[in-house]
Motif scaffolding. Structure first.
Motif, short mmCIF file in Angstrom:
data_model
loop_
_atom_site.label_atom_id
_atom_site.label_comp_id
_atom_site.label_asym_id
_atom_site.label_seq_id
_atom_site.Cartn_x
_atom_site.Cartn_y
_atom_site.Cartn_z
N VAL A 62 0.87 -1.18 0.00
CA VAL A 62 0.00 0.00 0.00
C VAL A 62 0.91 1.23 0.00
N CYS A 63 0.52 2.23 -0.75
CA CYS A 63 1.26 3.48 -0.82
C CYS A 63 0.50 4.53 -0.01
N VAL A 64 1.18 5.16 0.95
CA VAL A 64 0.55 6.13 1.84
C VAL A 64 1.15 7.50 1.60
N PRO A 65 0.36 8.45 1.05
CA PRO A 65 0.87 9.82 0.95
C PRO A 65 1.02 10.42 2.35
N VAL A 66 2.18 10.95 2.67
CA VAL A 66 2.42 11.52 3.99
C VAL A 66 1.38 12.62 4.28
N ALA A 67 1.01 13.40 3.28
CA ALA A 67 0.04 14.48 3.47
C ALA A 67 -1.31 13.96 3.98
N SER A 68 -1.65 12.70 3.68
CA SER A 68 -2.94 12.14 4.15
C SER A 68 -2.89 11.76 5.62
N VAL A 69 -1.70 11.60 6.16
CA VAL A 69 -1.54 11.22 7.56
C VAL A 69 -1.52 12.46 8.47
N LEU A 70 -0.97 13.55 7.97
CA LEU A 70 -0.76 14.74 8.80
C LEU A 70 -2.01 15.24 9.52
N PRO A 71 -3.20 15.31 8.87
CA PRO A 71 -4.38 15.82 9.58
C PRO A 71 -4.83 14.92 10.74
N GLN A 72 -4.37 13.68 10.77
CA GLN A 72 -4.77 12.75 11.82
C GLN A 72 -3.87 12.79 13.05
N LEU A 73 -2.75 13.50 12.97
CA LEU A 73 -1.81 13.57 14.08
C LEU A 73 -2.36 14.41 15.22
N GLN A 74 -2.30 13.85 16.42
CA GLN A 74 -2.78 14.54 17.62
C GLN A 74 -1.67 14.57 18.66
N PRO A 75 -1.57 15.66 19.44
CA PRO A 75 -0.51 15.73 20.45
C PRO A 75 -0.73 14.72 21.57
N GLU A 76 0.37 14.16 22.04
CA GLU A 76 0.33 13.20 23.15
C GLU A 76 1.58 13.44 24.01
N SER A 77 1.38 13.61 25.29
CA SER A 77 2.50 13.85 26.20
C SER A 77 2.97 12.51 26.76
N ARG A 78 4.28 12.27 26.66
CA ARG A 78 4.86 11.02 27.15
C ARG A 78 5.92 11.34 28.19
N ASP A 79 6.07 10.42 29.13
CA ASP A 79 7.03 10.63 30.22
C ASP A 79 8.46 10.84 29.71
N PHE A 80 8.93 9.99 28.83
CA PHE A 80 10.33 10.05 28.40
C PHE A 80 10.53 10.85 27.13
N ASP A 81 9.54 10.82 26.21
CA ASP A 81 9.70 11.48 24.91
C ASP A 81 9.21 12.93 24.91
N GLY A 82 8.46 13.31 25.92
CA GLY A 82 7.87 14.65 25.90
C GLY A 82 6.66 14.68 24.99
N LEU A 83 6.50 15.77 24.27
CA LEU A 83 5.34 15.93 23.38
C LEU A 83 5.63 15.29 22.03
#
Length: 128
Positions: A62-83
């Protein structure tokens, strides 16, 4: 362009009747790039006295255009990785020769602020 990353072989998850990889692949892409995800199955014959490895059989891709993924990204705070910005699990159909051959469940993440999302570290100096 033309770069390839491979995972380790997957594990068969009997309870879920699916293959599990639980592996992260790190790639550097832009919003104009596409990511090609291919599923290949190594073939091996065990003849008792010797095992013979054959060329891998491509199960589908399957070919995934990166631009199609970007609108689905949501912020998540993690203990070690930060935001980090992550997508929920995304189900993608794998195809070979025009026929659906399987399904991949993936999620995407980045530490970079995606286009169109205000950087939480920025200070808004405008006033209403």
């Amino acid at each position: 362009a033309g770069k390839e990353k491979r995972t380790e072989p997957g594990d068969w998850l009997f309870d879920e009747t699916q293959w599990g990889f639980q592996e992260s692949l790190t790639v550097e892409v832009s919003d104009k790039d596409e990511v090609l995800i291919s599923m290949c199955c190594p073939q091996k014959m065990d003849l008792g006295v010797a095992a013979v490895s054959l060329s891998a059989r491509q199960a589908g891709d399957v070919c995934v255009p990166v631009a199609s993924v970007l609108p689905q990204l949501q912020p998540e705070s993690r203990d070690f990785d930060g935001l980090v910005y992550t997508t929920p699990k995304i189900f993608l159909d794998l195809h070979k020769d025009g026929a659906k051959t399987g399904r991949a469940m993936l999620s995407f993440e980045t530490k970079q602020v995606p286009p169109g999302i205000r950087d939480p570290g920025e200070i808004d100096l405008t006033s209403d």
